[in-house]
Design an enzyme around this catalytic site. Structure first.
Site, PDB file in Angstrom:
ATOM      1  CE1 TYR A 103      -3.216   2.854   0.268  1.00 11.41           C
ATOM      2  CE2 TYR A 103      -1.860   3.596   2.061  1.00 11.41           C
ATOM      3  CZ  TYR A 103      -2.833   3.843   1.140  1.00 11.41           C
ATOM      4  OH  TYR A 103      -3.414   5.061   1.085  1.00 11.41           O
ATOM      5  CD1 TRP A 105       0.020   7.596  -1.145  1.00 11.91           C
ATOM      6  CD2 TRP A 105       0.236   9.451  -2.353  1.00 11.91           C
ATOM      7  NE1 TRP A 105      -0.889   8.494  -0.674  1.00 11.91           N
ATOM      8  CE2 TRP A 105      -0.778   9.646  -1.394  1.00 11.91           C
ATOM      9  CE3 TRP A 105       0.544  10.472  -3.221  1.00 11.91           C
ATOM     10  CZ2 TRP A 105      -1.475  10.835  -1.301  1.00 11.91           C
ATOM     11  CZ3 TRP A 105      -0.152  11.660  -3.110  1.00 11.91           C
ATOM     12  CH2 TRP A 105      -1.154  11.826  -2.164  1.00 11.91           C
TER      13      TRP A 105
END
Length: 738
Positions: A103, A105
């Site tokens: 997880y 960006w």
């Protein structure tokens, strides 16, 4: 010049070290975040060499994560050990026992994107258990396709009005959760021109009425009106606004009839015919803290003017977070302005810098992740439950699933001990897998809880291409310095593991990183030319460093909803009914008490309506203003007075506890405790405190977190059986002087 999550900037290098940064000349409001970069890149917390936790290395002990020491090993030996362990888990338990945690960006660099790298590697080795959604928007990603029929992020990025359209047409901007320029410093894949604050100056000059509804005045730019609201009560206020529209014959009945389905199922609930409780302003006022006449006046203005309702992503990061997102769509439909320029509803403005910008869509530079043979997928915020309860059944978006029995976690890109809730409980769950492997530049809380840690490069130590679909700039990102310590690119790490596991050719296809970069760029260039946009060849871009693409749309944009509004039969939405679903037969068929067939008021388990003397204050945990999530935290924490993190508290609440600005305080509840530094302010609602995320998690258990991580206090529960998103903003605490 290079690019990053928080924008483009020039970099000064001396004697092989980054010594300074300067803003990009074309950025009207550059972020200050890059100023900390030189210290962060060369910080002592960098992982210098491959490291294996001593207890795991010597006897495969699982219990020392977070407290054990590490043994540094040569790269070949560490890769041999990791590859052997991955092979053992695959052969003994199957690939469904491997969780591919990334997880994180989307990086500005498109080839060296950690999530793409780790997922491609795991797919080459037979697959992995994946996750759905993000902590930022997971709940909305589940609910909103039922309402509008399109993926939620597509709705945010492609089908909402842009800033130009809003400036030209909107008369009343009603912001649930605000629109905070602080958050728009950053964007997935990068944001080159920071424009959010400038647009609000434009709105003010045009006389637009901007109304910030939420617990903090600072959640919207100066000059916006502030309607203080109890956290977790947005749905109650939206229902009351809808009640006024219906009771005073202000509902656009024609739009509702043509463009929606299920209003006849929703209206009896709204008016109190089904449960004996009309959702009137008098009903809502004690729940949300807004007086009835303010609610009535706002509803009338919204009906009389071109009104855009915006909803912050933060509203769905709470128990029953599906409800305010769904109800905002219903409220906008009742106003009848969906599809009109500058009207209707939009989500995530200000959440990141890319929302609100309008561009011609282009194909991205993408490193293929391949195909995952494993079909098991969990909601991203349920990783703690997965580790704690293998084999346990759970509901998610109409499906009944069971948690897999995870034996090995491979994490690259992201820090779960930043973004997950109830970190003390996550620490305990983290002891259960047999092996945890992490690629990481710094000794984060996650790295300190891994068994094998590979030192990874930062974007400044490798060559890449910077490109985001939410931006109109294209960057060549040069390697600015040599890798720090013995750090290697994720690609090189995974290529080494893949070779040892017999799938080297599948992962690399015989190419090095530089060859992949040129191949991916050439493919991108060919596709953009087919779309009518010329970009320079690789060597030209390398010489130029950056180029602004001719894809910006300065005029009003025509959204998905404009042709739908004009002719719903000819241009239906991709919902089961082809219309906006005020009542969803699909959701109703799931039979969820915590998310029925239309929006309803469901009070959270922890909010001011359930406050006690043990936990009387509602904690909200906004994004930090000095970095992205927890990135660069090691350097920031060194700054004098920067840690512990600052908690904002109302003067009345502070006075009752004899707390002054600057005091060190203990923030606590039954889940944990942390230190913070108090800031007493009238710009927060009484009964509410705000502690930003981003401080690295410290010691587990009953000890106090010294730097101020709010997620030692938050609840690790799903938003509902439908969305199973994170509920970070559903937390009660107390504060005491230290």
């Amino acid at each position: 010049m290079t690019s990053s999550h928080w924008g483009a900037f020039e970099v000064d290098v001396r004697d092989g070290r980054i010594v300074g940064t300067r803003p990009f000349s074309e950025d009207p409001c550059p972020s200050a975040i890059p100023e900390i970069l030189p210290k962060a890149v060369h910080h002592p917390t960098r992982v210098a060499r491959p490291s294996v936790r001593r207890g795991w290395l010597e006897n495969r002990d699982k219990t020392g994560r977070g407290s054990d020491t590490y043994v540094e090993l040569p790269w070949d030996e560490a890769l041999d050990i990791a590859a052997a362990e991955i092979a053992r888990v695959r052969e003994t338990h199957g690939n469904e026992a491997i969780f591919g945690g990334s997880y994180g960006w989307g990086s500005a660099g498109r080839f060296h994107h950690a999530q793409s790298q780790v997922h491609r590697f795991l797919n080459a080795t037979g697959g992995y258990v994946a996750s759905f959604g993000s902590y930022s928007t997971g709940c909305a990603q589940a609910i909103m396709p039922h309402v509008f029929g399109v993926p939620f992020l597509n709705l945010n990025y492609e089908h909402q009005d842009g800033w130009h359209t809003i400036a030209a047409h909107t008369e009343t901007l009603v912001m649930f959760g605000g629109v905070n320029p602080k958050n728009s410093q950053v964007s997935m894949g990068g944001v080159t021109r920071h424009e959010t604050a400038g647009w609000f100056e434009t709105f003010a000059s045009k006389g637009m009425r901007c109304i910030n509804i939420g617990p903090q005045r600072s959640d919207a730019p100066d000059g916006c009106e502030w309607v203080p609201l109890r956290p977790g009560s947005d749905t109650a206020l939206m229902l009351a606004l809808a009640y006024v529209l219906e009771a005073e014959n202000l509902t656009d009945q024609d739009f509702v009839a043509r463009c929606t389905t299920g209003f006849d199922r929703f209206r009896p609930y709204l008016m109190g015919e089904t449960d004996g409780t009309s959702k009137s302003p008098d009903w809502a006022a004690p729940l949300c803290g807004v007086d009835p006449e303010t609610i009535r006046s706002l509803a009338r203005r919204m009906a009389a003017t071109r009104t855009l309702i915006t909803v912050a992503w933060s509203l769905q990061r709470a128990e029953h977070g599906e409800q305010p997102f769904w109800m905002s769509a219903v409220l906008a439909a009742m106003l009848g302005q969906i599809g009109l320029p500058g009207g209707g509803v939009g989500y995530g403005y200000g959440a990141i810098g890319g929302v609100g910008k309008s561009f011609k869509g282009l194909t991205g530079v993408t490193f293929s992740q391949g195909q995952n043979p494993v079909q098991k997928v969990i909601p991203v915020a349920r990783v703690g439950d997965m580790l704690r309860h293998p084999g346990q059944a759970y509901a998610f978006n109409g499906r009944r699933e069971t948690y897999p029995d995870i034996r090995l976690v491979y994490w690259a890109g992201g820090n779960p001990f930043h973004h997950h809730q109830d970190l003390n409980a996550l620490h305990d769950a983290w002891q259960r897998p047999e092996t945890i492997i992490v690629n990481e530049p710094w000794w984060t809380a996650t790295a300190k809880r891994a068994d094998i840690v590979f030192p990874a490069t930062t974007p400044y130590e490798r060559e890449d291409i910077g490109r985001s679909n939410l931006d109109d700039y294209l960057f060549y990102m040069p390697q600015l310095i040599s890798p720090v310590g013995e750090a290697r690119d994720d690609y090189v790490i995974f290529a080494g593991l893949a070779e040892r596991l017999g799938v080297g050719a599948t992962f690399t296809e015989g190419r090095g990183a530089d060859e992949w970069l040129r191949l991916l760029y050439d493919e991108y260039r060919q596709k953009t030319q087919q779309q009518g946009v010329d970009v320079p060849d690789f060597e030209t871009l390398k010489d130029q460093n950056w180029v602004r693409l001719p894809i910006h749309k300065d005029g009003p944009n025509r959204t998905l909803f404009a042709p739908f509004r004009e002719d719903p039969e000819a241009s239906p939405l991709p919902t089961p009914s082809g219309k906006i679903e005020i009542f969803s037969e699909v959701i109703d068929s799931f039979g969820y008490d915590d998310c029925p067939g239309h929006p309803v008021w469901l009070p959270p388990s922890e909010w001011l309506g359930t406050a006690t003397h043990r936990a009387p204050l509602h904690l909200v945990s906004p994004q930090p203003g000095d970095k992205l999530h927890s990135q660069l935290e090691s350097a920031l924490a060194d700054e004098e007075g920067a840690r512990p993190e600052t908690i904002v508290i109302h003067p009345v609440d502070a006075g009752q506890r004899k707390i002054k600005t600057g005091d060190l305080v203990r923030v606590f509840n039954d889940r944990g405790a942390c230190r913070a530094r108090a800031l007493v302010s009238i710009d927060i609602s009484q009964g509410v405190v705000a502690l930003p995320t981003g401080a690295w998690f410290g010691d587990p258990g009953g000890n106090i977190d010294m730097d101020g991580n709010p997620n030692v206090l938050t609840r690790d529960v799903g938003t509902s059986s439908l969305g199973q998103g994170c509920s970070a903003h559903t937390a009660l605490v107390d504060i005491a002087p230290l």
